[in-house]
Design a protein around this motif. Structure first.
Motif, PDB file in Angstrom:
ATOM      1  N   UNK A 108       0.836  -1.210   0.000  1.00 56.42           N
ATOM      2  CA  UNK A 108       0.000   0.000   0.000  1.00 56.42           C
ATOM      3  C   UNK A 108       0.869   1.258   0.000  1.00 56.42           C
ATOM      4  N   UNK A 109       1.891   1.243   0.845  1.00 59.68           N
ATOM      5  CA  UNK A 109       2.786   2.402   0.956  1.00 59.68           C
ATOM      6  C   UNK A 109       3.551   2.661  -0.339  1.00 59.68           C
ATOM      7  N   UNK A 110       4.035   1.588  -0.970  1.00 55.18           N
ATOM      8  CA  UNK A 110       4.799   1.735  -2.227  1.00 55.18           C
ATOM      9  C   UNK A 110       3.893   2.256  -3.346  1.00 55.18           C
ATOM     10  N   UNK A 111       2.639   1.794  -3.370  1.00 52.54           N
ATOM     11  CA  UNK A 111       1.677   2.300  -4.370  1.00 52.54           C
ATOM     12  C   UNK A 111       1.460   3.795  -4.184  1.00 52.54           C
ATOM     13  N   UNK A 112       1.306   4.217  -2.924  1.00 53.54           N
ATOM     14  CA  UNK A 112       1.113   5.652  -2.627  1.00 53.54           C
ATOM     15  C   UNK A 112       2.332   6.460  -3.039  1.00 53.54           C
ATOM     16  N   UNK A 113       3.494   5.956  -2.665  1.00 50.81           N
ATOM     17  CA  UNK A 113       4.757   6.662  -2.945  1.00 50.81           C
ATOM     18  C   UNK A 113       4.938   6.890  -4.447  1.00 50.81           C
ATOM     19  N   UNK A 114       4.561   5.889  -5.235  1.00 50.64           N
ATOM     20  CA  UNK A 114       4.735   5.980  -6.690  1.00 50.64           C
ATOM     21  C   UNK A 114       3.503   6.525  -7.414  1.00 50.64           C
ATOM     22  N   UNK A 115       2.455   6.853  -6.633  1.00 49.70           N
ATOM     23  CA  UNK A 115       1.209   7.375  -7.197  1.00 49.70           C
ATOM     24  C   UNK A 115       0.636   6.435  -8.260  1.00 49.70           C
ATOM     25  N   UNK A 116       0.579   5.150  -7.918  1.00 49.82           N
ATOM     26  CA  UNK A 116       0.061   4.126  -8.831  1.00 49.82           C
ATOM     27  C   UNK A 116      -1.119   3.399  -8.198  1.00 49.82           C
ATOM     28  N   UNK A 117      -1.979   2.851  -9.058  1.00 43.80           N
ATOM     29  CA  UNK A 117      -3.132   2.091  -8.577  1.00 43.80           C
ATOM     30  C   UNK A 117      -2.669   0.709  -8.112  1.00 43.80           C
ATOM     31  N   UNK A 118      -3.240   0.272  -6.994  1.00 41.33           N
ATOM     32  CA  UNK A 118      -3.073  -1.100  -6.533  1.00 41.33           C
ATOM     33  C   UNK A 118      -4.470  -1.653  -6.303  1.00 41.33           C
ATOM     34  N   UNK A 119      -4.804  -2.702  -7.054  1.00 45.74           N
ATOM     35  CA  UNK A 119      -6.118  -3.332  -6.920  1.00 45.74           C
ATOM     36  C   UNK A 119      -5.924  -4.813  -6.640  1.00 45.74           C
ATOM     37  N   UNK A 120      -6.787  -5.362  -5.777  1.00 46.54           N
ATOM     38  CA  UNK A 120      -6.740  -6.788  -5.466  1.00 46.54           C
ATOM     39  C   UNK A 120      -7.917  -7.465  -6.167  1.00 46.54           C
ATOM     40  N   UNK A 121      -7.662  -8.624  -6.776  1.00 41.94           N
ATOM     41  CA  UNK A 121      -8.645  -9.253  -7.679  1.00 41.94           C
ATOM     42  C   UNK A 121      -9.737 -10.038  -6.942  1.00 41.94           C
ATOM     43  N   UNK A 122     -10.477  -9.356  -6.083  1.00 41.67           N
ATOM     44  CA  UNK A 122     -11.625  -9.988  -5.418  1.00 41.67           C
ATOM     45  C   UNK A 122     -12.848  -9.839  -6.321  1.00 41.67           C
ATOM     46  N   UNK A 123     -13.073 -10.853  -7.159  1.00 46.06           N
ATOM     47  CA  UNK A 123     -14.112 -10.731  -8.199  1.00 46.06           C
ATOM     48  C   UNK A 123     -15.538 -10.897  -7.684  1.00 46.06           C
ATOM     49  N   UNK A 124     -15.713 -11.371  -6.437  1.00 46.10           N
ATOM     50  CA  UNK A 124     -17.071 -11.610  -5.931  1.00 46.10           C
ATOM     51  C   UNK A 124     -17.897 -10.321  -5.843  1.00 46.10           C
ATOM     52  N   UNK A 125     -17.232  -9.201  -5.694  1.00 42.82           N
ATOM     53  CA  UNK A 125     -17.969  -7.933  -5.592  1.00 42.82           C
ATOM     54  C   UNK A 125     -18.685  -7.566  -6.897  1.00 42.82           C
ATOM     55  N   UNK A 126     -18.242  -8.145  -7.998  1.00 43.68           N
ATOM     56  CA  UNK A 126     -18.801  -7.779  -9.303  1.00 43.68           C
ATOM     57  C   UNK A 126     -19.880  -8.745  -9.792  1.00 43.68           C
ATOM     58  N   UNK A 127     -20.132  -9.816  -9.045  1.00 43.25           N
ATOM     59  CA  UNK A 127     -21.157 -10.798  -9.433  1.00 43.25           C
ATOM     60  C   UNK A 127     -22.530 -10.118  -9.371  1.00 43.25           C
ATOM     61  N   UNK A 128     -23.360 -10.213 -10.439  1.00 45.03           N
ATOM     62  CA  UNK A 128     -24.638  -9.478 -10.484  1.00 45.03           C
ATOM     63  C   UNK A 128     -25.542  -9.693  -9.270  1.00 45.03           C
ATOM     64  N   UNK A 129     -25.644 -10.923  -8.766  1.00 40.09           N
ATOM     65  CA  UNK A 129     -26.516 -11.183  -7.611  1.00 40.09           C
ATOM     66  C   UNK A 129     -25.985 -10.486  -6.361  1.00 40.09           C
ATOM     67  N   UNK A 130     -24.657 -10.379  -6.253  1.00 33.60           N
ATOM     68  CA  UNK A 130     -24.053  -9.721  -5.093  1.00 33.60           C
ATOM     69  C   UNK A 130     -24.259  -8.204  -5.161  1.00 33.60           C
ATOM     70  N   UNK A 131     -24.131  -7.665  -6.371  1.00 34.35           N
ATOM     71  CA  UNK A 131     -24.362  -6.217  -6.574  1.00 34.35           C
ATOM     72  C   UNK A 131     -25.810  -5.867  -6.224  1.00 34.35           C
ATOM     73  N   UNK A 132     -26.744  -6.701  -6.689  1.00 36.54           N
ATOM     74  CA  UNK A 132     -28.173  -6.475  -6.426  1.00 36.54           C
ATOM     75  C   UNK A 132     -28.478  -6.599  -4.930  1.00 36.54           C
ATOM     76  N   UNK A 133     -27.873  -7.597  -4.272  1.00 38.55           N
ATOM     77  CA  UNK A 133     -28.100  -7.798  -2.836  1.00 38.55           C
ATOM     78  C   UNK A 133     -27.615  -6.596  -2.040  1.00 38.55           C
TER      79      UNK A 133
END
Length: 343
Positions: A108-133
């Motif tokens: 997290x700190x290195x991403x901030x220092x370099x002003x770069x995006x860091x994303x973790x691939x937790x795909x469950x948040x994008x599942x349509x039923x989960x978004x609707x819930x």
């Protein structure tokens, strides 16, 4: 503007998710791929018209890359992510993001220092039923939430990992944890997203009982409690031999939400007044036949770079989900309820 990306690690997750989805994205060019198994790197390089490497250090030094996907064994997530961030790349890292709180914090700190995006691939948040819930919960349709139960299990990574039974998934020095890291951390992240609350305490039972020649967990059950007293259970398993279970049930004051629990309807809402609403929102993404093919992870990652916005699953979010797993490991070892370390 075309985004030049590199995928480091050419195993199953890269082949079935990252490379396929990058290739389908109109704003992306797959410039390079890397794997210590040269034949794998060459095969993917040929398929996607990219340059093949067996050393990620060489790739980062030689190529002008905008963004990197880190699709490696868990123990390599932090060092390779940090190297890519320091090389000026945005990073999409597979889960669990790291093997310790300290590693996650450093990423997290290195991403901030370099002003770069860091994303973790937790795909469950994008599942349509989960978004609707989540929408139904936010809109007050469910009322106060009392409890939940969630499970994520299948027959084990040997059926789909590039190395089968010899996979790194079963080796503690590379994997750190087993089913908890492969599946459990996904459900922790999903529950945090759905409930809109952080977990504060966890009690766990963790076993290695289903897989031979493995020194990581293959069955884990947690009891979790949020800051406002929502309690429930989470099961992560590589021993669901007859099929996958990826269901979540939320028990509320006004309704029960059944997510991915019905073979025909991805979300079933049972209201207290007797009304039942069934939603057909498309299948959840899975390794099984007919599973949703687009995880929307790559789409979101690219969008966050293009619009210079914080990704939905930032490094901070990934760390919060990891902290719950770390607390669960401590609980199993101490045989006590463990407090979750808060950021």
């Amino acid at each position: 503007m075309t985004l030049k990306v590199a995928v480091i690690g050419c195993g199953s997750i890269a082949r079935h998710r990252h490379l396929v989805e990058y290739d389908a994205h109109p704003a992306v060019e797959i410039a390079a791929v890397c794997d210590i198994v040269e034949s794998r790197a060459k095969e993917m390089a040929e398929k996607y018209n990219a340059k093949a490497y067996t050393s990620y250090e060489e790739l980062l030094a030689n190529e002008k890359i905008d963004a990197v996907s880190v699709c490696l064994p868990n123990a390599l997530h932090a060092p390779v992510t940090i190297a890519a961030l320091n090389a000026g790349c945005h990073v999409l890292c597979e889960k669990p993001m790291a093997t310790s709180s300290e590693e996650a914090e450093q990423m997290i700190e290195v991403a901030k220092k370099n002003n770069k995006k860091l994303m973790i691939a937790h795909n469950q948040r994008f599942v349509p039923s989960h978004v609707k819930a989540r929408q139904l919960i936010e809109n007050g349709e469910v009322g106060k939430i009392y409890s939940f139960r969630t499970a994520f299990g299948h027959g084990g990574p040997e059926s789909w990992s590039a190395d089968g039974k010899e996979s790194w998934f079963f080796k503690k020095d590379l994997a750190f944890i087993g089913a908890m890291g492969d599946l459990g951390v996904h459900k922790v992240d999903l529950l945090r997203y759905l409930l809109g609350e952080e977990f504060v305490e966890v009690a766990s039972f963790v076993e290695t009982s289903a897989k031979e020649n493995s020194d990581v967990d293959d069955n884990a059950v947690f009891i979790l409690k949020t800051e406002n007293g929502i309690i429930g259970t989470l099961a992560a398993s590589w021993a669901y031999t007859a099929g996958e279970d990826n269901s979540t049930i939320i028990y509320g004051e006004k309704a029960i939400l059944r997510l991915e629990d019905d073979p025909n309807y991805s979300l079933v809402v049972q209201y207290k007044n007797g009304e039942v609403v069934r939603y057909e929102l498309g299948k959840i993404q899975s390794n099984e036949e007919g599973g949703q093919k687009n995880s929307h992870v790559i789409e979101h990652f690219v969008h966050s770079i293009e619009t210079d916005t914080v990704p939905l699953i930032s490094g901070e979010e990934g760390k919060k989900s990891l902290e719950v797993i770390i607390a669960a490991i401590e609980s199993n070892e101490s045989k006590k309820i463990t407090k979750v370390s808060q950021v």
